[in-house]
Design a protein around this motif. Sequence first.
Motif, mmCIF file in Angstrom:
data_model
loop_
_atom_site.group_PDB
_atom_site.id
_atom_site.type_symbol
_atom_site.label_atom_id
_atom_site.label_comp_id
_atom_site.label_asym_id
_atom_site.label_seq_id
_atom_site.Cartn_x
_atom_site.Cartn_y
_atom_site.Cartn_z
ATOM 1 N N SER A 142 0.791 -1.229 0.000
ATOM 2 C CA SER A 142 0.000 0.000 0.000
ATOM 3 C C SER A 142 0.822 1.277 0.000
ATOM 4 N N ARG B 288 -5.040 2.043 0.297
ATOM 5 C CA ARG B 288 -4.776 2.005 -1.144
ATOM 6 C C ARG B 288 -5.800 1.121 -1.831
ATOM 7 N N ALA C 217 -2.699 -2.563 -4.467
ATOM 8 C CA ALA C 217 -1.895 -3.139 -3.381
ATOM 9 C C ALA C 217 -1.522 -4.586 -3.702
#
Length: 159
Positions: free
Chosen positions: A12, A88, A93
């Motif tokens: 992330s 994210r 991610a």
Amino acid sequence: MPMVSLASFPGSGNTWTRHLLEQLTGIQTGTIFEGVVADTFSGESICPTNNSVFLVKTHKIGAIAGRVRKFCPTHQTLQFEKAVYILRNPFNAFFSTYNLVRVGKTGSVSMDSIKNDAHFENFATSRARSWSDHVMYWLKDFKEPVHVLVYERLKTAYM
């Protein structure tokens, strides 16, 4: 100084966010992990419990990060009092983590190469549930103050 986590699901953008924060503030960040990017962050070799870092990287779920790395003199347990959570897009991610696993931190897997890759499909499917659990813990179940950074907004603002 309160113990503040810089929490995120793997992939992330935690490392990039730490770099950005250190460059903007000049203050060291730490981590619960050992020696991952020690040559990049001077706070990597500092025990997070000695108040020398202002954020502590974690991918774990929980206010208590567990025993601290072996270079801390007493193997203390971290108790987070606040959190900054990096949120994210889950596909991004998953792709970031998949990329790291397949080709390393500086390599890049193309989107075309994963379109028919059953390994990526299995990888992403297995990650989906844990991403959801991770986000829900930090945004709902963590009982202390949380500030959310949306990775895509941060990236747009500083790139």
